[in-house]
Design a protein around this motif. Structure first.
Motif, PDB file in Angstrom:
ATOM      1  N   LEU A  51       0.827  -1.201   0.000  1.00  0.00           N
ATOM      2  CA  LEU A  51       0.000   0.000   0.000  1.00  0.00           C
ATOM      3  C   LEU A  51       0.865   1.255   0.000  1.00  0.00           C
ATOM      4  N   GLU A  52       1.930   1.266   0.797  1.00  0.00           N
ATOM      5  CA  GLU A  52       2.824   2.426   0.833  1.00  0.00           C
ATOM      6  C   GLU A  52       3.496   2.646  -0.523  1.00  0.00           C
ATOM      7  N   ILE A  53       3.922   1.565  -1.161  1.00  0.00           N
ATOM      8  CA  ILE A  53       4.556   1.671  -2.481  1.00  0.00           C
ATOM      9  C   ILE A  53       3.564   2.195  -3.512  1.00  0.00           C
ATOM     10  N   GLU A  54       2.337   1.700  -3.456  1.00  0.00           N
ATOM     11  CA  GLU A  54       1.296   2.160  -4.377  1.00  0.00           C
ATOM     12  C   GLU A  54       1.022   3.654  -4.177  1.00  0.00           C
ATOM     13  N   THR A  55       0.979   4.090  -2.926  1.00  0.00           N
ATOM     14  CA  THR A  55       0.744   5.507  -2.634  1.00  0.00           C
ATOM     15  C   THR A  55       1.911   6.353  -3.134  1.00  0.00           C
ATOM     16  N   SER A  56       3.135   5.875  -2.949  1.00  0.00           N
ATOM     17  CA  SER A  56       4.307   6.592  -3.455  1.00  0.00           C
ATOM     18  C   SER A  56       4.240   6.738  -4.970  1.00  0.00           C
ATOM     19  N   ASP A  61       3.605  10.012  -9.826  1.00  0.00           N
ATOM     20  CA  ASP A  61       2.846  10.324 -11.033  1.00  0.00           C
ATOM     21  C   ASP A  61       2.298  11.745 -10.970  1.00  0.00           C
ATOM     22  N   ALA A  62       1.775  12.120  -9.798  1.00  0.00           N
ATOM     23  CA  ALA A  62       1.235  13.467  -9.615  1.00  0.00           C
ATOM     24  C   ALA A  62       2.336  14.516  -9.789  1.00  0.00           C
ATOM     25  N   CYS A  63       3.530  14.219  -9.307  1.00  0.00           N
ATOM     26  CA  CYS A  63       4.653  15.150  -9.454  1.00  0.00           C
ATOM     27  C   CYS A  63       5.000  15.376 -10.922  1.00  0.00           C
ATOM     28  N   LEU A  77       4.779  15.489  -0.181  1.00  0.00           N
ATOM     29  CA  LEU A  77       3.981  14.314   0.179  1.00  0.00           C
ATOM     30  C   LEU A  77       4.696  13.032  -0.217  1.00  0.00           C
ATOM     31  N   LEU A  78       5.380  13.045  -1.350  1.00  0.00           N
ATOM     32  CA  LEU A  78       6.164  11.883  -1.784  1.00  0.00           C
ATOM     33  C   LEU A  78       7.308  11.612  -0.805  1.00  0.00           C
ATOM     34  N   GLU A  79       7.979  12.668  -0.365  1.00  0.00           N
ATOM     35  CA  GLU A  79       9.056  12.515   0.613  1.00  0.00           C
ATOM     36  C   GLU A  79       8.527  11.880   1.913  1.00  0.00           C
ATOM     37  N   GLU A  81       5.830  10.015   2.184  1.00  0.00           N
ATOM     38  CA  GLU A  81       5.424   8.644   1.877  1.00  0.00           C
ATOM     39  C   GLU A  81       6.620   7.705   1.817  1.00  0.00           C
ATOM     40  N   LYS A  82       7.739   8.179   1.300  1.00  0.00           N
ATOM     41  CA  LYS A  82       8.951   7.355   1.252  1.00  0.00           C
ATOM     42  C   LYS A  82       9.423   7.020   2.667  1.00  0.00           C
ATOM     43  N   ARG A  83       9.235   7.942   3.607  1.00  0.00           N
ATOM     44  CA  ARG A  83       9.587   7.653   4.997  1.00  0.00           C
ATOM     45  C   ARG A  83       8.684   6.554   5.551  1.00  0.00           C
ATOM     46  N   HIS A  84       7.416   6.592   5.169  1.00  0.00           N
ATOM     47  CA  HIS A  84       6.504   5.522   5.582  1.00  0.00           C
ATOM     48  C   HIS A  84       6.976   4.177   5.033  1.00  0.00           C
ATOM     49  N   GLU A  85       7.388   4.159   3.771  1.00  0.00           N
ATOM     50  CA  GLU A  85       7.915   2.925   3.175  1.00  0.00           C
ATOM     51  C   GLU A  85       9.112   2.409   3.974  1.00  0.00           C
ATOM     52  N   ASP A  86      10.023   3.315   4.331  1.00  0.00           N
ATOM     53  CA  ASP A  86      11.204   2.912   5.109  1.00  0.00           C
ATOM     54  C   ASP A  86      10.804   2.252   6.420  1.00  0.00           C
TER      55      ASP A  86
END
Length: 112
Positions: A51-56, A61-63, A77-79, A81-86
């Motif tokens: 889910l985190e990868i999909e959100t990233s 894409d939005a960027c 927001l991408l930055e 989200e990447k922290r969430h992935e970590d």
């Protein structure tokens, strides 16, 4: 953003601390989790990571499709989200106890 004119990007943050601050706590928790529960934890963490990868990917894409201040917001927001992935990846690595650390084999890091 269009209606109001601008958003203060410095206020876009996450409550998740940097990875250095929580790695010791995760290790302490992992030692307390019974093995039978660990399987369920790994399944949940795998689902969370997907889910985190999909959100990233959504934010990436939005960027690519935006410009100006809104692009800055999506980048922030991408930055986050990447922290969430970590965080999820670290938890999954610890739960799996598979010799990986942030997707790298620990032995490779020692001899690399």
């Amino acid at each position: 953003l269009k209606a109001r004119g601008q958003i203060d990007i410095t206020k876009l943050e996450t409550c998740i601390p940097s990875k250095e601050k929580f790695e010791d706590e995760i290790e302490k928790m992992r030692k307390k989790i019974p093995e039978r529960i660990l399987g369920d934890v790994k399944r949940v963490l795998n689902a969370a990571l997907k889910l985190e990868i999909e959100t990233s990917r959504f934010y990436e894409d939005a960027c690519e499709k935006t410009q100006g201040p809104i692009k800055e917001i999506f980048n922030k927001l991408l930055e986050i989200e990447k922290r969430h992935e970590d965080v999820v990846q670290i938890e999954l690595d610890h739960a799996s106890n598979n010799g990986y650390w942030f997707n790298f084999m620990e032995i490779d890091m020692e001899h690399g």
